[in-house]
Scaffold this motif. Structure first.
Motif, PDB file in Angstrom:
ATOM      1  N   MET A 223       1.194  -1.123   0.086  1.00 53.18           N
ATOM      2  CA  MET A 223       0.172  -0.162   0.018  1.00 53.18           C
ATOM      3  C   MET A 223       0.713   1.559  -0.059  1.00 53.18           C
ATOM      4  O   MET A 223       1.957   1.416   0.541  1.00 53.18           O
ATOM      5  N   PHE A 224       0.867   2.085  -0.852  1.00 56.46           N
ATOM      6  CA  PHE A 224       1.288   3.159  -0.595  1.00 56.46           C
ATOM      7  C   PHE A 224       0.515   4.689  -0.295  1.00 56.46           C
ATOM      8  O   PHE A 224      -0.937   4.568  -0.814  1.00 56.46           O
ATOM      9  N   ILE A 225       0.600   4.984  -0.073  1.00 59.28           N
ATOM     10  CA  ILE A 225       0.728   6.625   1.382  1.00 59.28           C
ATOM     11  C   ILE A 225       1.457   8.110   0.449  1.00 59.28           C
ATOM     12  O   ILE A 225       2.666   7.992   0.387  1.00 59.28           O
ATOM     13  N   GLU A 226       0.610   8.111   0.031  1.00 56.96           N
ATOM     14  CA  GLU A 226       1.383   9.954  -0.746  1.00 56.96           C
ATOM     15  C   GLU A 226       1.531  10.646   1.217  1.00 56.96           C
ATOM     16  O   GLU A 226       0.371  11.096   1.233  1.00 56.96           O
ATOM     17  N   PHE A 227       2.683  11.111   1.037  1.00 54.56           N
ATOM     18  CA  PHE A 227       2.843  12.100   2.612  1.00 54.56           C
ATOM     19  C   PHE A 227       2.122  13.770   1.281  1.00 54.56           C
ATOM     20  O   PHE A 227       2.813  14.095  -0.095  1.00 54.56           O
ATOM     21  N   ARG A 228       2.070  14.572   1.807  1.00 59.12           N
ATOM     22  CA  ARG A 228       1.206  15.792   2.081  1.00 59.12           C
ATOM     23  C   ARG A 228       2.222  16.602   2.961  1.00 59.12           C
ATOM     24  O   ARG A 228       0.152  16.359   3.955  1.00 59.12           O
ATOM     25  N   ASN A 229       2.390  18.110   2.988  1.00 53.81           N
ATOM     26  CA  ASN A 229       2.176  18.960   3.721  1.00 53.81           C
ATOM     27  C   ASN A 229       2.247  20.243   3.358  1.00 53.81           C
ATOM     28  O   ASN A 229       3.060  20.548   1.884  1.00 53.81           O
ATOM     29  N   TYR A 230       1.696  21.047   3.309  1.00 53.80           N
ATOM     30  CA  TYR A 230       1.403  22.915   3.044  1.00 53.80           C
ATOM     31  C   TYR A 230       1.692  23.176   4.124  1.00 53.80           C
ATOM     32  O   TYR A 230       1.403  23.037   5.264  1.00 53.80           O
ATOM     33  N   ILE A 231       2.853  24.796   3.625  1.00 53.38           N
ATOM     34  CA  ILE A 231       3.071  25.290   5.192  1.00 53.38           C
ATOM     35  C   ILE A 231       3.315  26.842   4.588  1.00 53.38           C
ATOM     36  O   ILE A 231       4.234  26.963   4.062  1.00 53.38           O
ATOM     37  N   THR A 232       3.057  28.369   5.482  1.00 51.64           N
ATOM     38  CA  THR A 232       3.388  29.062   4.964  1.00 51.64           C
ATOM     39  C   THR A 232       4.143  29.676   6.242  1.00 51.64           C
ATOM     40  O   THR A 232       3.904  29.663   7.188  1.00 51.64           O
ATOM     41  N   CYS A 233       5.094  30.435   5.709  1.00 50.94           N
ATOM     42  CA  CYS A 233       6.420  31.625   6.346  1.00 50.94           C
ATOM     43  C   CYS A 233       6.441  32.581   6.457  1.00 50.94           C
ATOM     44  O   CYS A 233       6.692  33.087   5.821  1.00 50.94           O
ATOM     45  N   ILE A 234       6.334  33.273   7.424  1.00 49.83           N
ATOM     46  CA  ILE A 234       6.241  34.488   7.653  1.00 49.83           C
ATOM     47  C   ILE A 234       7.470  35.229   7.936  1.00 49.83           C
ATOM     48  O   ILE A 234       7.483  35.176   9.625  1.00 49.83           O
ATOM     49  N   GLN A 235       8.545  35.914   7.997  1.00 46.96           N
ATOM     50  CA  GLN A 235       9.328  36.568   8.779  1.00 46.96           C
ATOM     51  C   GLN A 235       9.125  37.919   9.794  1.00 46.96           C
ATOM     52  O   GLN A 235      10.192  38.941   9.264  1.00 46.96           O
ATOM     53  N   SER A 236       7.948  37.630   9.974  1.00 46.15           N
ATOM     54  CA  SER A 236       7.693  38.408  11.443  1.00 46.15           C
ATOM     55  C   SER A 236       7.016  37.566  12.406  1.00 46.15           C
ATOM     56  O   SER A 236       6.601  36.312  12.071  1.00 46.15           O
ATOM     57  N   ASN A 237       7.176  37.840  13.885  1.00 43.92           N
ATOM     58  CA  ASN A 237       6.538  37.505  15.269  1.00 43.92           C
ATOM     59  C   ASN A 237       5.602  38.138  15.677  1.00 43.92           C
ATOM     60  O   ASN A 237       5.052  37.945  16.605  1.00 43.92           O
ATOM     61  N   ASN A 238       5.354  39.504  14.478  1.00 42.66           N
ATOM     62  CA  ASN A 238       4.199  39.994  15.096  1.00 42.66           C
ATOM     63  C   ASN A 238       2.956  39.726  14.711  1.00 42.66           C
ATOM     64  O   ASN A 238       1.733  40.266  13.445  1.00 42.66           O
ATOM     65  N   LEU A 239       2.266  38.709  15.531  1.00 44.70           N
ATOM     66  CA  LEU A 239       0.851  38.135  14.999  1.00 44.70           C
ATOM     67  C   LEU A 239      -0.453  39.215  14.308  1.00 44.70           C
ATOM     68  O   LEU A 239      -1.542  38.286  14.084  1.00 44.70           O
ATOM     69  N   ASP A 240      -0.463  40.253  15.616  1.00 43.75           N
ATOM     70  CA  ASP A 240      -1.137  41.006  15.735  1.00 43.75           C
ATOM     71  C   ASP A 240      -1.181  41.499  13.974  1.00 43.75           C
ATOM     72  O   ASP A 240      -2.469  41.957  13.086  1.00 43.75           O
ATOM     73  N   SER A 241       0.304  42.203  13.621  1.00 45.80           N
ATOM     74  CA  SER A 241      -0.189  41.939  12.531  1.00 45.80           C
ATOM     75  C   SER A 241      -0.448  41.856  11.415  1.00 45.80           C
ATOM     76  O   SER A 241      -1.048  41.816  10.047  1.00 45.80           O
ATOM     77  N   ILE A 242       0.466  40.542  11.645  1.00 42.56           N
ATOM     78  CA  ILE A 242      -0.630  39.426  10.531  1.00 42.56           C
ATOM     79  C   ILE A 242      -1.538  39.002  10.207  1.00 42.56           C
ATOM     80  O   ILE A 242      -2.164  39.012   9.274  1.00 42.56           O
ATOM     81  N   GLU A 243      -2.171  38.839  11.618  1.00 42.32           N
ATOM     82  CA  GLU A 243      -3.471  38.918  12.024  1.00 42.32           C
ATOM     83  C   GLU A 243      -4.732  39.958  11.475  1.00 42.32           C
ATOM     84  O   GLU A 243      -5.658  39.530   9.765  1.00 42.32           O
ATOM     85  N   LEU A 244      -4.306  41.309  11.440  1.00 44.01           N
ATOM     86  CA  LEU A 244      -4.873  42.177  10.486  1.00 44.01           C
ATOM     87  C   LEU A 244      -4.457  42.323   9.485  1.00 44.01           C
ATOM     88  O   LEU A 244      -5.469  43.068   8.178  1.00 44.01           O
TER      89      LEU A 244
END
Length: 162
Positions: A1-22
């Motif tokens: 049985m073959f299981i295909e790996f899938r993953n998706y990730i977005t990275c932003i070079q900032s730790n200001n969650l409020d700014s990103i959320e806005l």
């Protein structure tokens, strides 16, 4: 049985969650979306996780997570939501987000033996490397964007530390 790996990730070079959320909220509001804290349905979280996304086309989920110092991880459903252009837009949403918050960002999508790296800098420039194995995609296209280089194991536009 073959299981295909899938993953998706977005990275932003900032730790200001409020700014990103806005900024994310503003981008989607310009598209006519509105922010809600819970889906207006009677599904439990587990039922929601098991529901095929094609049955919930009007529900987008965005989660922000603190990562290593100076970085924020964004997970979305649909998985490549920030890689797509809004209707009538000239660039992907990730490019618009990077410009609005003044921070570099990238998205990595890994699916089986294929993968894609979408880089976006603070000026809105993008660079896409990798490949997709989808029937609906034109050759050398990732959604409406041109794939600039094959292989996605290195950064071409951004200077991202290991």
């Amino acid at each position: 049985m073959f299981i295909e790996f899938r993953n998706y990730i977005t990275c932003i070079q900032s730790n200001n969650l409020d700014s990103i959320e806005l900024a994310i909220t503003r981008i989607f509001e310009l598209e006519g979306c509105r922010r809600i804290s819970q889906p207006p349905q009677t599904l439990s979280n587990e039922e929601l996780r098991q529901t095929p996304w094609l049955l919930l086309p009007d529900l987008w989920i965005v989660g922000l997570f603190v990562s290593t110092p100076g970085w924020t991880i964004v997970k979305t459903q649909p998985n490549e939501l920030l890689c797509r252009r809004a209707r009538g837009a000239a660039r992907p949403r990730l490019s618009e987000l990077a410009m609005q918050i003044g921070c570099n960002a990238f998205h990595v999508g890994a699916y089986g033996h294929n993968g894609i790296l979408l880089e976006a800098d603070t000026m809105g420039q993008t660079f896409i490397s990798g490949s997709v194995d989808r029937i609906e995609e034109e050759e050398n296209q990732f959604y409406e964007e041109q794939i600039n280089a094959s292989g996605y194991s290195q950064f071409f536009l951004l200077d991202v530390p290991e």
